[in-house]
Design an enzyme around this catalytic site. Structure first.
Site, mmCIF file in Angstrom:
data_model
loop_
_atom_site.group_PDB
_atom_site.id
_atom_site.type_symbol
_atom_site.label_atom_id
_atom_site.label_comp_id
_atom_site.label_asym_id
_atom_site.label_seq_id
_atom_site.Cartn_x
_atom_site.Cartn_y
_atom_site.Cartn_z
ATOM 1 N N ASP A 24 -5.880 4.409 -3.482
ATOM 2 C CA ASP A 24 -5.039 4.387 -4.684
ATOM 3 C C ASP A 24 -4.832 5.808 -5.215
ATOM 4 O O ASP A 24 -5.616 6.714 -4.937
ATOM 5 C CB ASP A 24 -5.714 3.511 -5.748
ATOM 6 C CG ASP A 24 -4.758 3.140 -6.873
ATOM 7 O OD1 ASP A 24 -3.522 3.214 -6.663
ATOM 8 O OD2 ASP A 24 -5.242 2.765 -7.961
ATOM 9 N N GLY A 27 0.735 7.958 -6.127
ATOM 10 C CA GLY A 27 1.826 8.223 -7.069
ATOM 11 C C GLY A 27 1.397 9.184 -8.160
ATOM 12 O O GLY A 27 2.105 10.151 -8.480
ATOM 13 N N SER A 69 -0.061 -3.768 0.106
ATOM 14 C CA SER A 69 -0.420 -5.113 -0.352
ATOM 15 C C SER A 69 0.823 -5.997 -0.390
ATOM 16 O O SER A 69 1.948 -5.506 -0.429
ATOM 17 C CB SER A 69 -1.055 -5.044 -1.745
ATOM 18 O OG SER A 69 -0.062 -4.835 -2.722
ATOM 19 N N ASN A 72 2.945 -5.128 -3.125
ATOM 20 C CA ASN A 72 3.704 -3.871 -3.018
ATOM 21 C C ASN A 72 5.178 -4.094 -2.654
ATOM 22 O O ASN A 72 6.017 -3.210 -2.857
ATOM 23 C CB ASN A 72 3.072 -2.918 -1.984
ATOM 24 C CG ASN A 72 1.794 -2.260 -2.469
ATOM 25 O OD1 ASN A 72 0.958 -1.851 -1.661
ATOM 26 N ND2 ASN A 72 1.610 -2.135 -3.785
ATOM 27 N N TRP A 73 5.521 -5.291 -2.133
ATOM 28 C CA TRP A 73 6.933 -5.579 -1.851
ATOM 29 C C TRP A 73 7.761 -5.533 -3.132
ATOM 30 O O TRP A 73 8.989 -5.407 -3.089
ATOM 31 C CB TRP A 73 7.094 -6.956 -1.192
ATOM 32 C CG TRP A 73 6.564 -7.050 0.212
ATOM 33 C CD1 TRP A 73 5.500 -7.797 0.627
ATOM 34 C CD2 TRP A 73 7.063 -6.393 1.387
ATOM 35 N NE1 TRP A 73 5.301 -7.643 1.982
ATOM 36 C CE2 TRP A 73 6.247 -6.795 2.477
ATOM 37 C CE3 TRP A 73 8.119 -5.515 1.646
ATOM 38 C CZ2 TRP A 73 6.444 -6.345 3.781
ATOM 39 C CZ3 TRP A 73 8.322 -5.068 2.942
ATOM 40 C CH2 TRP A 73 7.496 -5.479 3.986
ATOM 41 N N ARG A 75 7.778 -3.250 -5.332
ATOM 42 C CA ARG A 75 8.123 -1.868 -5.712
ATOM 43 C C ARG A 75 9.595 -1.585 -5.413
ATOM 44 O O ARG A 75 10.230 -2.303 -4.632
ATOM 45 C CB ARG A 75 7.226 -0.896 -4.944
ATOM 46 C CG ARG A 75 5.784 -1.040 -5.381
ATOM 47 C CD ARG A 75 4.968 0.135 -4.978
ATOM 48 N NE ARG A 75 3.639 -0.030 -5.540
ATOM 49 C CZ ARG A 75 2.734 0.932 -5.615
ATOM 50 N NH1 ARG A 75 3.006 2.131 -5.148
ATOM 51 N NH2 ARG A 75 1.561 0.715 -6.142
ATOM 52 N N ARG A 192 -12.954 2.618 -3.761
ATOM 53 C CA ARG A 192 -11.632 2.661 -4.391
ATOM 54 C C ARG A 192 -11.419 4.053 -4.960
ATOM 55 O O ARG A 192 -12.281 4.561 -5.679
ATOM 56 C CB ARG A 192 -11.501 1.633 -5.505
ATOM 57 C CG ARG A 192 -10.093 1.670 -6.101
ATOM 58 C CD ARG A 192 -9.807 0.583 -7.090
ATOM 59 N NE ARG A 192 -8.392 0.664 -7.423
ATOM 60 C CZ ARG A 192 -7.550 -0.336 -7.523
ATOM 61 N NH1 ARG A 192 -7.973 -1.564 -7.347
ATOM 62 N NH2 ARG A 192 -6.279 -0.142 -7.828
ATOM 63 N N ARG A 198 -10.944 -2.179 -10.361
ATOM 64 C CA ARG A 198 -10.508 -3.533 -9.989
ATOM 65 C C ARG A 198 -10.371 -3.647 -8.473
ATOM 66 O O ARG A 198 -10.346 -2.646 -7.754
ATOM 67 C CB ARG A 198 -9.212 -3.927 -10.700
ATOM 68 C CG ARG A 198 -8.072 -2.985 -10.507
ATOM 69 C CD ARG A 198 -6.800 -3.499 -11.197
ATOM 70 N NE ARG A 198 -5.773 -2.482 -11.135
ATOM 71 C CZ ARG A 198 -5.424 -1.692 -12.138
ATOM 72 N NH1 ARG A 198 -6.007 -1.828 -13.317
ATOM 73 N NH2 ARG A 198 -4.496 -0.780 -11.977
ATOM 74 N N GLU A 211 -21.039 -3.495 -1.387
ATOM 75 C CA GLU A 211 -21.344 -2.532 -2.444
ATOM 76 C C GLU A 211 -20.037 -1.857 -2.851
ATOM 77 O O GLU A 211 -19.219 -1.497 -1.991
ATOM 78 C CB GLU A 211 -22.326 -1.468 -1.926
ATOM 79 C CG GLU A 211 -23.673 -2.033 -1.520
ATOM 80 C CD GLU A 211 -24.437 -2.626 -2.700
ATOM 81 O OE1 GLU A 211 -24.364 -2.050 -3.804
ATOM 82 O OE2 GLU A 211 -25.103 -3.664 -2.516
#
Ligand code: FPP
Length: 263
Positions: A24, A27, A69, A72-73, A75, A192, A198, A211
């Site tokens: 992530d 952007g 994901s 993400n379509w 976007r 992440r 999240r 973990e």
């Protein structure tokens, strides 16, 4: 850190066998630099290359990257087109790197929703790397965990309606058998980047005992030192799989299938 120093001893424990990453912050990384968001995705490819090769060298058995994901379509079409083009070019250009590092590629998700040229390159790379004996690189593409579970439930229901499966026999292993990849053991460590706390519909079934490690570093900046920090943090965790520590370390029974015996 010099490459020779990177071994499981560097972390005070074993490297995680299966690492999964929510990549992530592409952007944000770009916008902070006055660049277009899509340029962040472009820059993220270098991190994909470095993390993949370093994980392979360190003896990680499986690496799963959340590359696109199912959400993400939604976007803007320009960004989606850019990402699909990037994927196609990545598949073409990075085949050599995957071969040189003995990496085997396998993609999971609703792959038939990808544009044909990207899917073609992806299938070619999977075929070319199929017999590589090293690390498994799994790319999650057009992937959503709720969709994956929904797809599995539908297939199980059809088997039951046909009379090929007794509903009384449905257990955790039945459900696992119908997921996109029933074979690869569950992730040990989920990383992440870019600070959000999240899971974003990623490996919901498989992450039961993973973990979690969140770093503020955005994906285009995430490199070997950050990976080593995550592995060091992982090495300090005490994994009990719901049992007691001695039992978990000793490989006792009662642990979910697909999870491992490391403490
Ligand atoms: C999330 O950042 C990232 C993605 C939606 C795509 C990930 C793609 C790459 C890392 C590059 C291509 C990868 C391959 C395998 C070719 P974001 O755009 O949501 O970032 P933001 O939260 O800062 O907006």
């Amino acid at each position: 850190m010099a490459k020779e120093q990177v071994s499981h001893r560097s972390f005070g424990g074993p490297v995680p066998e299966h690492v999964a990453i929510i990549m992530d912050g592409n952007g944000r990384w770009a916008e902070e630099r006055g660049m277009l968001r899509v340029q962040g995705h472009g820059a993220g490819v270098a991190s994909v290359r470095e993390v993949t090769t370093e994980c392979a060298r360190m003896g990680v058995k499986s690496l799963t990257l959340y590359a696109f994901s199912i959400e993400n379509w939604k976007r803007p079409s320009r960004e989606v087109r850019y990402l699909m083009r990037l994927l196609r070019i990545f598949m073409h250009r990075e085949r050599r790197t995957l071969m040189d590092n003995d990496v085997r590629l396998h993609c999971i998700g609703r792959l038939d929703e990808l544009p044909a040229p990207a899917l073609l390159e992806l299938r070619r790379t999977e075929a070319m790397t199929r017999d590589n004996p090293g690390m498994l690189l799994r790319l999650a593409l057009s992937y959503g965990s709720r969709t994956e579970i929904g797809d599995a439930v539908r297939k199980i229901a059809l088997e039951a309606v046909r009379g090929d499966l007794d509903p009384n026999d449905i257990d955790e292993e039945t459900i696992r058998a119908y997921l996109y990849d029933p074979v690869t053991p569950d992730p040990d460590l989920i990383i992440r980047t870019a600070g959000e706390m999240r899971i974003s519909n990623f490996l919901l079934w498989q992450m039961s005992y993973a973990e979690l490690y969140v770093t503020d570093v955005c994906w285009p900046e995430f490199r070997l030192p950050h990976l080593l920090e995550a592995f060091s943090a992982y090495a300090k965790r005490k994994r009990k799989f719901g049992g007691l520590l001695d039992e978990a370390q000793g490989g006792g029974e009662g642990r979910a299938a697909g999870s491992r015996s490391t403490a």
